[in-house]
Every structure is written in C-alpha cells, then in structure tokens.
Design a protein around this motif. Structure first.
Motif, PDB file in Angstrom:
ATOM      1  N   PRO A 177       0.826  -1.219   0.000  1.00  0.00           N
ATOM      2  CA  PRO A 177       0.000   0.000   0.000  1.00  0.00           C
ATOM      3  C   PRO A 177       0.852   1.258   0.000  1.00  0.00           C
ATOM      4  O   PRO A 177       1.835   1.354   0.725  1.00  0.00           O
ATOM      5  N   ASP A 178       0.460   2.187  -0.833  1.00  0.00           N
ATOM      6  CA  ASP A 178       1.126   3.495  -0.888  1.00  0.00           C
ATOM      7  C   ASP A 178       0.148   4.535  -0.356  1.00  0.00           C
ATOM      8  O   ASP A 178      -0.896   4.785  -0.959  1.00  0.00           O
ATOM      9  N   GLN A 179       0.466   5.134   0.785  1.00  0.00           N
ATOM     10  CA  GLN A 179      -0.451   6.061   1.432  1.00  0.00           C
ATOM     11  C   GLN A 179      -0.625   7.358   0.655  1.00  0.00           C
ATOM     12  O   GLN A 179      -1.580   8.094   0.872  1.00  0.00           O
ATOM     13  N   SER A 180       0.282   7.651  -0.277  1.00  0.00           N
ATOM     14  CA  SER A 180       0.232   8.928  -0.984  1.00  0.00           C
ATOM     15  C   SER A 180      -0.678   8.897  -2.201  1.00  0.00           C
ATOM     16  O   SER A 180      -0.975   9.931  -2.777  1.00  0.00           O
ATOM     17  N   GLN A 181      -1.105   7.720  -2.636  1.00  0.00           N
ATOM     18  CA  GLN A 181      -1.957   7.635  -3.819  1.00  0.00           C
ATOM     19  C   GLN A 181      -2.900   6.456  -3.714  1.00  0.00           C
ATOM     20  O   GLN A 181      -2.733   5.566  -2.888  1.00  0.00           O
ATOM     21  N   ALA A 182      -3.929   6.481  -4.572  1.00  0.00           N
ATOM     22  CA  ALA A 182      -4.919   5.412  -4.578  1.00  0.00           C
ATOM     23  C   ALA A 182      -4.280   4.116  -5.050  1.00  0.00           C
ATOM     24  O   ALA A 182      -3.378   4.126  -5.906  1.00  0.00           O
ATOM     25  N   PRO A 183      -4.724   2.955  -4.514  1.00  0.00           N
ATOM     26  CA  PRO A 183      -4.157   1.665  -4.928  1.00  0.00           C
ATOM     27  C   PRO A 183      -4.340   1.427  -6.423  1.00  0.00           C
ATOM     28  O   PRO A 183      -5.398   1.707  -6.986  1.00  0.00           O
ATOM     29  N   SER A 184      -3.305   0.915  -7.046  1.00  0.00           N
ATOM     30  CA  SER A 184      -3.366   0.614  -8.478  1.00  0.00           C
ATOM     31  C   SER A 184      -3.980  -0.759  -8.709  1.00  0.00           C
ATOM     32  O   SER A 184      -3.615  -1.734  -8.059  1.00  0.00           O
ATOM     33  N   LYS A 185      -4.948  -0.821  -9.634  1.00  0.00           N
ATOM     34  CA  LYS A 185      -5.585  -2.102  -9.935  1.00  0.00           C
ATOM     35  C   LYS A 185      -4.655  -3.034 -10.700  1.00  0.00           C
ATOM     36  O   LYS A 185      -4.889  -4.232 -10.777  1.00  0.00           O
ATOM     37  N   ASN A 186      -3.595  -2.462 -11.280  1.00  0.00           N
ATOM     38  CA  ASN A 186      -2.642  -3.284 -12.023  1.00  0.00           C
ATOM     39  C   ASN A 186      -1.464  -3.733 -11.168  1.00  0.00           C
ATOM     40  O   ASN A 186      -0.627  -4.509 -11.620  1.00  0.00           O
ATOM     41  N   GLY A 187      -1.394  -3.247  -9.944  1.00  0.00           N
ATOM     42  CA  GLY A 187      -0.303  -3.622  -9.059  1.00  0.00           C
ATOM     43  C   GLY A 187      -0.578  -4.943  -8.369  1.00  0.00           C
ATOM     44  O   GLY A 187      -1.681  -5.496  -8.443  1.00  0.00           O
ATOM     45  N   PRO A 188       0.427  -5.488  -7.673  1.00  0.00           N
ATOM     46  CA  PRO A 188       0.246  -6.758  -6.952  1.00  0.00           C
ATOM     47  C   PRO A 188      -0.725  -6.600  -5.793  1.00  0.00           C
ATOM     48  O   PRO A 188      -0.611  -5.664  -4.995  1.00  0.00           O
ATOM     49  N   ARG A 189      -1.698  -7.512  -5.706  1.00  0.00           N
ATOM     50  CA  ARG A 189      -2.710  -7.443  -4.657  1.00  0.00           C
ATOM     51  C   ARG A 189      -2.968  -8.841  -4.100  1.00  0.00           C
ATOM     52  O   ARG A 189      -2.632  -9.838  -4.721  1.00  0.00           O
ATOM     53  N   ARG A 190      -3.585  -8.864  -2.916  1.00  0.00           N
ATOM     54  CA  ARG A 190      -3.934 -10.133  -2.282  1.00  0.00           C
ATOM     55  C   ARG A 190      -5.449 -10.203  -2.117  1.00  0.00           C
ATOM     56  O   ARG A 190      -6.098  -9.239  -1.730  1.00  0.00           O
ATOM     57  N   ARG A 191      -6.006 -11.383  -2.385  1.00  0.00           N
ATOM     58  CA  ARG A 191      -7.439 -11.610  -2.204  1.00  0.00           C
ATOM     59  C   ARG A 191      -7.683 -12.396  -0.922  1.00  0.00           C
ATOM     60  O   ARG A 191      -6.911 -13.279  -0.571  1.00  0.00           O
TER      61      ARG A 191
END
Length: 437
Positions: A177-191
């Motif tokens: 998570p980057d607190q300075s910007q909205a989460p990127s949908k193309n970045g690595p994520r966990r479900r």
C-alpha cells in the motif's frame, strides 16, 4: 534476446510495485526480478540500515549491512521477501492503531472507515460460469453506516444468469500500500475470500424480498442481495452488507480459496449460571435502506431468566408488546434503494438490518448485517392501543434469530415497532462461556 546483466540493469531503475509486476511476465523475468542487489537497494532506501542483530518472539530479524555478505549469503529473493514482510507489518501497525479506540455504544472500533482506507481495502465479486470461466467486477459504490458498510456493484456486461454457478465475495488489499496515492488495480494485490454463494436455481434457493416495476430482489445468506431484471431475469446489480465486527480480519487475513477462521472466544471469569441466565447485555440496532436511516438506537440492560430458555434458544426481550411506552416509530417510508448505470429505484417494505449484541463486558457477542423484509402477520393481534395492520420481520442464522412486530398507522403513515425479541442459540452461548445451558 537481451543479456541477463542488461535486463538486471534495466530492472534496477524500477520501483517495488513495477518490479513485482515485471516478475509476472515469465519465469526468466521472475528470477531476474528476484535479484538481491536490486531489492537490497530498495529495502535500504525505505528502511534505515544498521549493523546490529536482535531477536523478538523467537523470530530473528536482521538489520541491513550493505556489504557483500548481505548479497551473496542470501538466497535469491531474500531481500524481496524481507521488504514485503516489513511493508505489510508497517501497514498492520497503522491499522491496529486506528482500530484500538472503541465506541462505548457499539463496542466496535471508532475509526473503521479510516482503518480500511489505511489498508487500501476494497471489495470485488467474481462470477464463475459452469465452464469455469471467471468474470470479475470491481467497480462498486460504498455506503457507510454506524456498524456496517453496504457495497453495490452494477454493470452492463453481466454474464447470463443461467450460465453461472457461483459468486465469490473477496476483500482485496494491495501487497504494498502506498499512502500517498490510490491503490493501483494493475499492481500486486492479495485476495481474501469472505463468502461463496451458489447461483444455480437462484430464485428457488434464495429468499424473495420484494420487487418494484423494474427489478426483483433475492437474498442469500450471509448478507448478499441480488437484483434481477423483471423482463429478462438477468442480474441488474449485486449488493453486499458487511458488518464492521471482524470485517478487516475476514477481508484481509483469508486466502484466495479459504475463508479466515475466527479464533474461539476466551471465556472470562463471571457469574454466568444456567439457573440465572444472561444479564446486562446491550443491543445496537440500525435499520436503513441505502441513504435513509429508519431507526438507529441502543438498548441496554437486556437479560433472560431460566424461564426464557426453551427449544435450544435463550430469549432476550428488547421491546415488549405489553410495554407501549417503549414502542418506537420508524422514520420515513420503508424501502431499499438501488441503482445501475441507467436506472434506479426503491423496493418498498424491505431494508437492511444491522444487529450488534454486546455481552456484559461490552464485547461483541453476535453481529450481522443483512437485508430483510416485512410481511403481513397471519396471527391475530392483541394490540388494542393501535388501530392498524400488524406486520412482522424475521431473520435467522446459525447463531440466533430476530423477530420484529410492527403496526402500520394509517393516520400518520408510519410503522411502529411494538415488539423486538432476540433468540440466541444455546450452542452459541455454551461455546462463548464454556457453560451448559
């Protein structure tokens, strides 16, 4: 065709998110993107290096030295894992700090909304057809209440209902998570799997809540509502009601295939006695239909005696039929609001009910958020103080039941709650206290 050394040099200019993404291209890129030299540089910029070694809870955590030993004595990917581990730990620390203050009325954290934002949490649904193909829908509209969040998904590209087998509800958080910007949908994520619903024979296996001119509403336990277009019998929208209690745990700590298992309650020393029953419980109740709130209140000093235990349930009377001083009106016209890209509407006589029952220590004991509906009561009314029809609302799950009786007053055009009773499963109570009711 580029040499590995040149690719590593190019990769060294990437940030952590981009580096994780490029590692998903193929096996060759994956191994190169695990290079300890690149990740040690990223780690060192983010976390100040030291030269000491310390231990905490039997797990060794090493601080960084930029010497050759930190590179060559570690397996490929070591510093990548260390960087991700520390980033996740930092986010958890921020979230735990936010959820620590507790609201005395609801027994829930005061800053749930801020905690969800800090973690970058969002929700998505995955529709799986009978051929195994998945259809992902992420764009959602959120509505926050005192004790729950309502999530509404709608799309013009829903797959055919007859071809669908399951619907899965996931919590999704960015890996970094980057607190300075909205989460990127193309970045690595966990479900994190929250719930799974079977859509085969939806209209038969679910509870019909109501309808307006355009849609029909069907409820699936727990807390999911599916709206179908009347003419086409296809999905118009999906609405999920999620209670704040353990929402962050369910939305972040599960895996993509297995739901998070809640830890058992640790009983505290108390005077709970099957001969005496429960005492000093409190209830926070919220009834809403989207943007409108019909009732929001707290009821304290709830109890049950031995005579209130029957058929595997303990009865807690919140509003008594005989005590008309405690009867409550519902503000506004009952209905559940919905919308899509083009249409919107309101289905009358149904709403979302949020129940938060706290034990004598103020700890959440039984919580849920679910769509319900009211129907004309078939039983003869003994209410002589009111001239109007009697209606009932009912909810049940594996832990308990809620029964609400209402009277419609034609003169003032409003509902009055004349009875509200909770039925708690004795199995739930026994597991909570370690007793034997």
């Amino acid at each position: 065709s580029l040499p590995s050394e040149m690719l590593i040099k190019i990769f060294s200019y990437l940030d952590a998110v981009s580096l994780l993404s490029v590692g998903c291209v193929n096996k060759h890129f994956y191994h190169l993107a695990n290079d300890n030299g690149i990740w040690l540089k990223i780690y060192s910029i983010c976390f100040q290096p030291k030269r000491t070694i310390w231990k905490m809870k039997s797990e060794q955590t090493e601080t960084v030295s930029l010497g050759c030993a930190a590179l060559h004595d570690r397996k490929p990917g070591y510093w990548k894992k260390e960087y991700i581990f520390k980033q996740i730990a930092a986010v958890k620390t921020r979230v735990m700090r936010l959820v620590k203050p507790v609201d005395p009325y609801t027994g829930l954290p005061c800053k749930n909304k801020e905690a969800m934002k800090a973690s970058g949490l969002s929700w998505m649904i995955v529709l799986k057809d009978k051929n195994g193909k998945e259809h992902i829908t992420e764009k959602a509209k959120l509505s926050f209440k005192d004790t729950s969040v309502t999530i509404l998904w709608y799309s013009t590209n829903w797959p055919c209902l007859d071809s669908l087998s399951t619907l899965k509800l996931f919590g999704v958080i960015p890996l970094l998570p980057d607190q300075s910007q909205a989460p990127s949908k193309n970045g690595p994520r966990r479900r994190s799997l929250i719930a799974e619903y079977h859509l085969a024979n939806l209209t038969e296996s679910s509870v019909a809540l109501g309808a307006d001119k355009l849609v029909q509403l069907f409820s699936l336990n727990p807390g999911l509502l599916v709206g179908l277009w009347k003419e086409k019998n296809e999905i118009a929208f999906v609405m999920a009601s999620l209670h704040y209690h353990q929402l962050l745990e369910r939305s972040t700590l599960g895996s993509a295939t297995v739901q998070y298992a809640l830890p058992p309650n640790k009983p505290v020393l108390d005077d709970v006695d099957p001969e005496y029953g429960l005492h000093d419980y409190s209830l926070h109740l919220d009834m809403h239909g989207g943007s409108c709130t019909y009732l929001c209140g707290t009821f304290k000093s709830l109890f049950c005696r031995k005579g209130d235990i029957a058929n595997g349930y303990l009865r807690l009377t919140v509003i008594s039929l005989k005590d008309n001083k405690k009867h409550l009106p519902l503000a506004g016209t009952l209905g559940l609001s919905w919308e899509t890209d083009v249409f919107k509407g309101n289905v009358k006589d149904c709403f979302v009910m949020d129940v938060t029952l706290l034990d004598e220590t103020g700890k959440p004991f039984w919580c849920f958020s679910a769509p319900v509906y009211i129907e004309l009561s078939s039983e003869a009314s003994g209410l002589y103080d009111y001239l109007g029809r009697t209606y009932t609302t009912y909810y049940a799950d594996s832990e308990g039941k809620v029964r609400v009786e209402l009277v419609w007053l034609e003169e003032t055009k409003e509902y009055f709650i004349v009875s509200l009773v909770l039925y708690i499963s004795t199995k739930k109570v026994n597991n909570w206290y370690g007793t034997n009711y």
